[in-house]
Design a protein around this motif. Structure first.
Motif: not given
Length: 300
Positions: A162-170
């Motif tokens: 993961x290079x970004x925060x992975x959340x329920x939003x993306x």
């Protein structure tokens, strides 16, 4: 990004990056083995999530490399309708930094522990989900690897970084826990009506609605999330997919799909950027290999 969340530390003050990364590198000189509990979770669920494995400096190197490689004009880069890239297949073939990543001990040691074998890279890719981009239909990686590439067994792991925060939003990856225990799901088809059929989807065996409903009724669905730097280790037979990202939050992931050394596919029906021609075992490098390479290149 999640405010104040960096590499497992909170409330990092400005100007302290060097100190944080020095501590991180020192701590990773001894890369720890997976626990018995983590191994049991992998065997039962089909995947494990290891949060904050890579430091912010390592993430920055990999992010820059991703954008460099996504500039390629060739067929290995799949694009959205507006022409922006969303996948590059075979990333480790096109940049030394990604080749080094495939040999990183933070990745190699846990997958070799889980597979009880040395491994080779069957496939790698950059996957970037921008707002209103592509959907990835429900599938098993093993569906294509077995039917098209000739890999005999589901003794392989999809590594996600993961290079970004992975959340329920993306648009996180969604997966069906325990679905790897069913082996190859036979109720799967190549759907000629999906948007990306002329690209990678022409080789992807999507799970039919009836089969998906049966699996979900029995086992449920889980969303796979974590902060930037997280590593996902998923059995190649797990049923998974992801929806459209309707948020303005980018979701940039790297995938390295590895297979046990004696579990090779030699149909060669797809180009090398989709399926391996090199079956040599990956050789572990030093824990700070990414940063050392980047520093060397910057100084040259």
């Amino acid at each position: 990004r999640v405010p104040g969340f960096v590499d497992g530390f909170r409330s990092i003050t400005d100007g302290s990056w060097c100190e944080v990364d020095a501590r991180w590198i020192k701590s990773m000189k001894q890369v720890t083995a997976l626990t018995d509990e983590q191994i049991r979770e992998y065997k039962e669920q089909g995947w494990i999530v290891l949060p904050s494995v890579f430091s912010r400096k390592e993430i920055n190197v990999l992010e820059k490399t991703s954008y460099d490689v996504l500039k390629r004009p060739g067929p290995e880069v799949a694009r959205e309708a507006d022409g922006t890239p969303h996948v590059c297949w075979g990333m480790h073939l096109f940049d030394e930094r990604f080749k080094i990543l495939t040999q990183h001990p933070k990745l190699l040691r846990p997958v070799e522990q889980l597979l009880e074998s040395k491994v080779f890279v069957h496939q790698s890719r950059i996957n970037i989900k921008q707002r209103n981009g592509s959907v990835v239909e429900w599938h098993q990686d093993f569906g294509t690897y077995h039917r098209v590439d000739g890999i005999p067994e589901a003794r392989g792991i999809m590594i996600g970084i993961f290079l970004d925060d992975v959340t329920p939003c993306n648009a996180p990856v969604l997966a069906i826990p325990g679905s790897h225990k069913d082996g190859l799901v036979s109720e799967a088809i190549i759907d000629e009506n999906v948007v990306d059929h002329k690209g990678a989807a022409k080789f992807r065996f999507d799970i039919t609605d009836d089969t998906l409903s049966h699996l979900v009724d029995r086992q449920g669905i889980k969303s796979i999330e974590g902060p930037a730097g997280t590593v996902l280790l998923m059995n190649m037979a797990v049923v998974h997919g992801s929806s459209v990202n309707i948020s303005p939050l980018r979701r940039l992931l790297l995938y390295i799909n590895v297979s046990a050394l004696d579990n090779r596919g030699e149909s060669f029906a797809r180009p090398e950027y989709y399926a391996a021609r090199n079956f040599n075992p990956l050789v572990e490098l030093e824990p700070d290999c990414l940063l050392n390479y980047y520093s060397t290149q910057q100084g040259s």
